[in-house]
Design a protein around this motif. Structure first.
Motif, short mmCIF file in Angstrom:
data_model
loop_
_atom_site.label_atom_id
_atom_site.label_comp_id
_atom_site.label_asym_id
_atom_site.label_seq_id
_atom_site.Cartn_x
_atom_site.Cartn_y
_atom_site.Cartn_z
N ALA A 173 0.84 -1.21 0.00
CA ALA A 173 0.00 0.00 0.00
C ALA A 173 0.88 1.25 0.00
N THR A 174 1.95 1.22 0.78
CA THR A 174 2.88 2.36 0.81
C THR A 174 3.50 2.57 -0.57
N LEU A 175 3.83 1.44 -1.23
CA LEU A 175 4.42 1.53 -2.57
C LEU A 175 3.49 2.21 -3.55
N PHE A 205 -7.29 6.45 -2.52
CA PHE A 205 -7.89 6.08 -1.24
C PHE A 205 -8.54 4.70 -1.33
N PHE A 206 -9.35 4.46 -2.39
CA PHE A 206 -10.08 3.20 -2.44
C PHE A 206 -9.13 2.01 -2.56
N ILE A 207 -8.07 2.16 -3.34
CA ILE A 207 -7.11 1.06 -3.48
C ILE A 207 -6.47 0.75 -2.12
N ASN A 208 -5.99 1.77 -1.46
CA ASN A 208 -5.27 1.55 -0.22
C ASN A 208 -6.18 1.18 0.93
N TYR A 209 -7.43 1.65 0.86
CA TYR A 209 -8.39 1.24 1.89
C TYR A 209 -8.62 -0.27 1.78
N ALA A 210 -8.80 -0.73 0.53
CA ALA A 210 -9.01 -2.17 0.32
C ALA A 210 -7.79 -2.97 0.79
N LEU A 211 -6.59 -2.47 0.49
CA LEU A 211 -5.38 -3.17 0.93
C LEU A 211 -5.30 -3.20 2.45
N GLY A 212 -5.72 -2.11 3.09
CA GLY A 212 -5.70 -2.06 4.56
C GLY A 212 -6.62 -3.12 5.16
N ARG A 213 -7.80 -3.29 4.55
CA ARG A 213 -8.71 -4.33 5.07
C ARG A 213 -8.10 -5.71 4.85
#
Lengths: 254, 213
Positions: free
Chosen positions: A189-191, A232-240
């Protein structure tokens, strides 16, 4: 005071933030007009693919590098251990943008000397910088995972007559990789976010394509708003996904 | 451009990087503490807003935030005189999300009995937070805030994209003039001079706290 918001509550909160931003900055509905056209989305989507491509290459490539860093630092001979410590700590303590810029200078010189056009492109510098940086960060994550295993695992493996290499390969690393999986996904996600720095040296990824749109349409705020929501949506999904992995693998904190 | 000139520009840049880091950290601490406190407030919509703020800014890159603030603040009626001020605002707003998480974790580390005692003495929610919880939570928060600050120092390099004349900007400028790339290595060294002692300090404080608790 133990508060753990549920996902829908967090999303409601994000919704409030996303509503307040256009109000506070007086965004105009008319300036979102380009985003009613499919061609704009196609243009952004191609950038998104490049962002994801660079991130996937960097994360996959970082795994062997991280393994090398972690093993050298954990149990390498001193002439390997100390240079690796300096390298890993140095890379982590430098700004990634500076690293990209420097590699771009060096690689474009190298590419011209070798006559390899591909090496002179900003894409190469972005990917190499992300790869090195992610390798250093993941190396530390992997080393932390190795150190977090109970001593008994080592002792049992060695007392069964396994050599150091066998114990590492058959007993320690499989468990360490499991533990390092959630931080690995978090690093991905950071990448995805850090790839946007490549835009500054000319890598035409998602953010840079947003800039190209707003320079034509003269709507910087509205375009950056849309681009940020995509990130946001990409990283939010990765966070979940990280949450799920931590729960499944059974070492969720707190 | 002589070697002395190169050093002159780089040290000017280092000075701007330090000022930018400290000013942004000030904004981030103020805003982040507010959001961290809202995160544990008794009013659900405020809690959701704070959680949403943290989640949103942690999930997007810094670069669009900086450019957004740089181009957007004048349209929101806020006129900041220089791009340095825009960078402080952008870095502050972005870093506040990370500070808020540290503040929340710190607040939640304070024993429940302390909160119950404060409330039963008749303190309001904000009195309780300000007088009882924050002073105790602060000690726990120092090492992770140090980590946030180190990340912020590295992030100030991105302000070069909105023409803030900090260290990386000056390094690029000097390289553009001299066509030599060693100034970038000097710039790296100057970054390390800030970040390496800081991370040593954070590690030291972490060990100290582990013994104390």
């Amino acid at each position: 005071m133990q508060v753990q918001e549920r996902p829908w509550q967090i999303l409601v909160g994000v919704g409030i933030v996303l509503l307040l931003l256009p109000l506070a900055f007086h965004m105009k509905a008319a300036r979102f007009a380009p985003f009613l056209e499919l061609s704009t989305w196609r243009f952004l989507f191609l950038g998104l693919l490049l962002t994801l491509e660079a991130s996937v290459i960097a994360i996959l490539g970082s795994i062997p590098l991280a393994l090398f860093f972690a093993l050298a630092r954990h149990s390498g001979p001193f002439w390997l251990r100390y240079p690796v410590i300096v390298l890993v700590e140095g890379i982590r303590a430098l700004p990634l943008l500076g690293l990209m810029f420097y590699l771009f200078l060096r690689l474009s010189a190298l590419g011209r000397a070798l006559g390899l056009a591909a090496v002179t492109r900003p894409d190469a510098a972005v990917i190499v910088a992300l790869w090195l940086y992610t390798g250093a960060v993941n190396g530390e994550a992997l080393r932390a995972a190795i150190l977090s295993l109970p001593r008994g695992q080592w002792e049992a493996a060695r007392s069964l007559g396994l050599t150091y290499g066998q114990a590492m390969r058959l007993v320690i690393l499989p468990q360490a990789f499991r533990r390092a999986l959630p931080p690995l996904v978090a690093q991905f996600a950071t990448l995805v976010k850090d790839t946007s720095l490549g835009a500054i040296i000319g890598f035409i990824e998602l953010y840079r394509r947003g800039v190209i749109i707003f320079q034509g349409e003269r709507n910087p705020m509205e375009t950056l708003y849309v681009v940020s929501v995509i990130y946001f949506f990409i990283n939010y999904a990765l966070g979940r996904l990280v949450d799920i992995l931590e729960r499944r693998l059974g070492f969720r904190r707190g | 451009m002589s070697t002395a000139d190169v050093w002159h520009y780089l040290l000017l840049g280092l000075w701007t990087t330090l000022r930018l880091s400290l000013a942004s950290m000030g904004v981030a601490l103020a805003l982040g503490t507010l959001i961290g406190v809202l995160r544990v407030s008794p009013v659900p919509p405020l809690r959701w807003f704070a959680a949403g703020y943290v989640e949103f800014f942690r999930d997007i890159p810094l670069l669009p935030v900086l450019v957004f603030v740089y181009s957007g603040l004048p349209k929101a009626g806020i006129r900041l005189p220089t791009s340095f001020d825009s960078a402080v605002a952008g870095l502050g707003v972005y870093t506040a999300a990370f500070v808020a998480e540290v503040v929340r974790a710190g607040l939640q580390s304070v024993h429940k009995g302390q909160i119950e005692a404060a409330l039963s003495l008749g303190m309001s929610f904000f009195q309780m937070i300000r007088l009882v919880v924050l002073p105790q939570a602060f000690r726990m928060m120092i090492p992770p805030l140090g980590t946030v600050f180190i990340a912020l120092v590295k992030n100030t390099s991105i302000a070069s994209a909105i023409a803030v004349e900090e260290l990386l900007y000056q390094a690029e400028f000097v390289i553009g003039r001299t066509f030599a790339d060693w100034p970038m290595l000097i710039a790296f060294l100057l970054y390390l001079v800030i970040t390496v002692p800081l991370s040593g300090l954070v590690n030291f404080l972490e060990r100290r706290l582990r013994i104390l608790f």
